[in-house]
Design an enzyme around this catalytic site. Structure first.
Site, short mmCIF file in Angstrom:
data_model
loop_
_atom_site.label_atom_id
_atom_site.label_comp_id
_atom_site.label_asym_id
_atom_site.label_seq_id
_atom_site.Cartn_x
_atom_site.Cartn_y
_atom_site.Cartn_z
N GLY A 239 -5.83 2.84 -13.12
CA GLY A 239 -6.68 3.12 -14.27
C GLY A 239 -6.01 2.74 -15.58
N CYS B 133 0.85 -1.19 0.00
CA CYS B 133 0.00 0.00 0.00
C CYS B 133 0.88 1.24 0.00
CB CYS B 133 -0.91 0.04 1.21
SG CYS B 133 -1.89 1.55 1.26
N THR C 168 -10.35 0.13 -10.91
CA THR C 168 -10.76 1.47 -11.33
C THR C 168 -11.83 1.44 -12.42
OG1 THR C 168 -8.55 2.24 -10.74
CG2 THR C 168 -9.85 3.69 -12.16
#
Lengths: 259, 304
Positions: free
Chosen positions: B217, B130, B266
């Site tokens: 994305g 993360c 996404t």
């Protein structure tokens, strides 16, 4: 709180002020489920993230909703180019909406909108009939004033303020708000607008001890509660929570909001 | 007419290879108004830590050309709430249920995974990558030693199939992949988000309150594809590919690069139905190419 995701036909499009657009969309399923203060999440072709836009009016008989938004960037600019007859790709209705209450006959409610926070207050005002609602609308200047006639149409006694005094009263929405509160007839306050305005309204409601709900705004991704992107700080019973504007809100009790 | 789209990853059978990526699908309850969770091959749940976390301050979201940034920062209700509050419903509603676990210390990972070991969760994905939390896993995932240490610690306390999620924000992802494989990971998932930034030129402030955030994305797809290809060629364990997958063609590319299954994230924000469209597209591709199993295309890219 069921929601839908589909392409719905645009019935009507108009530019009601420079860069501010009004759309009426035919979406009977959404109109039937929608509540004042909820929002729609619109796909702008070519953009990754949808744009959350509050619902301005709901017409269940005609199966339509109306949205009003301001062009803020390329995505909303793209949306504003959609003509009547084309389709709008929406996830809707989303969020919780304002709490509409039964109020005594001698009492009134106040809806307060600031700038592009005005549209959701129209649908909220329309929930109250028989002269039970006062509207206070604030704008930067005369050119930005929108929906004044619409508020009058739904029966709201409407006061308009502008920052520069070029239309209506000069000054902040809190002046007419306090004037009205002093009459002692207010049962409930609803507000949507920029953060400084919300802070002022929340403080005023606290001073007069009137229940108040506010609609918050935040940068959003999914719109349905999954990504936890649109966080807001809420304090309930002495405890702090980070909640989602999209699913837990966008409407919160004023006394619980930490701005 | 109807094809069997199932794939097997680390011994776990997925009815189709499309998995909702961690952090984009919550705990599987938010999209059920649109379609049932069991349409997806699996779901990787929101990154969960031993204790509940409130995440980073807002704004946590910024748009980019063909993508977005997020700095949510692992906001989650904690492992106990996951097990008692969400897992039973997930098991009822969904296919393969993957818990995604993050931690600051080795002991955090160990304790969280220990608690999962006795549940009926199907798989554990280790988030060592993360980018939004100091020691939120990213610091483990950027070195071979760190990644190996977390994998070893967790491997010792669970027999559940273990998937380790790799960060692309490293010098050589293949080295990390090999280190994790050597410590007993059953499969790998990659890529997590790329570290990115955007600035509001009017205020001269970063759009994200965290200043930087994870970039995802369609824009990242070629980077993800390249890394999956490199890693799949270097390890013997299964690889799950993700990063910008939006269409069935993207998913097929990712599988040809070496991924046995794929995750989508996404793209779901743009179009909640996109995973179902990918599944339909995969079935159509199988029919057109007379495939009996999607595994026939895994790793079949023929490099020049």
């Amino acid at each position: 709180m069921a929601f839908f995701c589909d392409e719905f036909p645009i019935v009507e499009r108009s530019e009601i002020a420079s860069g501010i657009f009004s759309y009426v969309i035919h979406c009977p399923s959404v109109a039937l489920a929608a509540k004042a203060g909820q929002f729609v999440h619109i796909r702008a072709e070519g953009y990754t993230l949808r744009r959350p836009i509050s619902i301005c009016e709901i017409n269940r008989e005609k199966g339509t909703i109306r949205i009003v938004f301001e062009v803020r960037g390329n995505g909303t600019d793209k949306l504003s180019q959609l003509e009547a007859g084309k389709k709008m790709d929406m996830i809707a209705p989303l969020g919780n909406g304002f709490t509409i209450k039964e109020i005594p006959s001698d009492k009134t409610v106040i809806v307060i909108g600031g700038g592009i926070g005005v549209p959701p207050m129209l649908g909220t005002a329309a929930e109250y009939t028989d002269n039970k609602v006062k509207a206070v609308l604030g704008f930067r200047n005369k050119d930005r004033v929108i929906l004044e006639e619409d508020f009058k149409r739904v029966g709201a006694e409407t006061a308009v303020c502008t920052d520069d005094g070029s239309y209506g009263e000069k000054g902040l929405v809190t002046f007419p708000l306090i004037e009205e509160l002093e009459r002692g007839k207010t049962a409930m306050i609803y507000a949507c607008g920029p953060t400084p305005m919300l802070k002022a309204v929340i403080n005023t409601a606290r001073v007069y001890n009137i229940p108040c709900e506010v609609s918050l705004e935040q940068r959003m991704a999914c719109g349905v509660g999954a990504c936890v992107g649109c966080a807001c700080n809420i304090r309930k019973g002495g405890r702090d929570f980070v909640l989602r504007v999209c699913k837990d809100g966008p409407v919160f009790k004023a006394e619980e909001v930490v701005l | 007419m109807s094809k069997d789209l199932s794939v097997t990853v680390a011994g776990v059978r997925f009815p189709n290879p499309v998995i909702a990526a961690s952090g984009t699908y919550g705990f599987g309850q938010d999209y059920t108004d649109l379609y049932p969770l069991n349409k997806l091959g699996g779901i990787s749940c929101k990154g969960t830590t031993l204790e509940p976390r409130n995440g980073n301050p807002a704004p946590r979201i910024a748009e980019t050309p063909a993508g977005m940034l997020n700095s949510v920062g692992l906001q989650n209700p904690g492992i106990d709430m996951f097990i008692t509050g969400y897992l039973p419903q997930l098991k009822k509603d969904g296919n393969v249920i993957i818990a995604n676990i993050a931690g600051a210390t080795l002991d955090d990972y160990k304790q969280a995974v220990e608690r999962l070991d006795s549940t009926d969760v199907d798989m554990i994905e280790l988030n060592i990558s993360c980018p939004n939390v100091k020691q939120g896993g990213a610091s483990w995932g950027v070195t071979c030693d760190g990644a190996a240490a977390v994998t070893k610690t967790v491997r010792a306390v669970t027999k559940k199939p273990l998937m380790v999620k790799l960060t692309p924000n490293v010098t050589n992802i293949v080295d990390i992949a090999k280190a994790v494989e050597a410590e007993g990971a059953d499969c790998l998932s990659l890529i997590n988000t790329l570290l990115g930034m955007r600035i509001d030129i009017r205020t001269r402030r970063p759009i994200l309150k965290n200043n930087v955030g994870g970039f995802s994305g369609p824009a990242v797809f070629p980077v993800a594809l390249r890394m999956v290809w490199q890693v799949a060629n270097a390890v013997d364990i299964d690889v799950v590919g993700m990063g910008g997958i939006t269409t069935a063609a993207d998913a097929i590319e990712m599988m040809m690069a070496g991924a046995k299954a794929i995750q989508m994230g996404t793209a779901i924000f743009t179009d909640p139905y996109s995973p179902l469209k990918v599944i339909d597209g995969l079935e159509k591709y199988m029919e057109e190419n007379d495939l009996n199993s999607l595994e026939e295309i895994v790793g079949t890219v023929q490099p020049w």
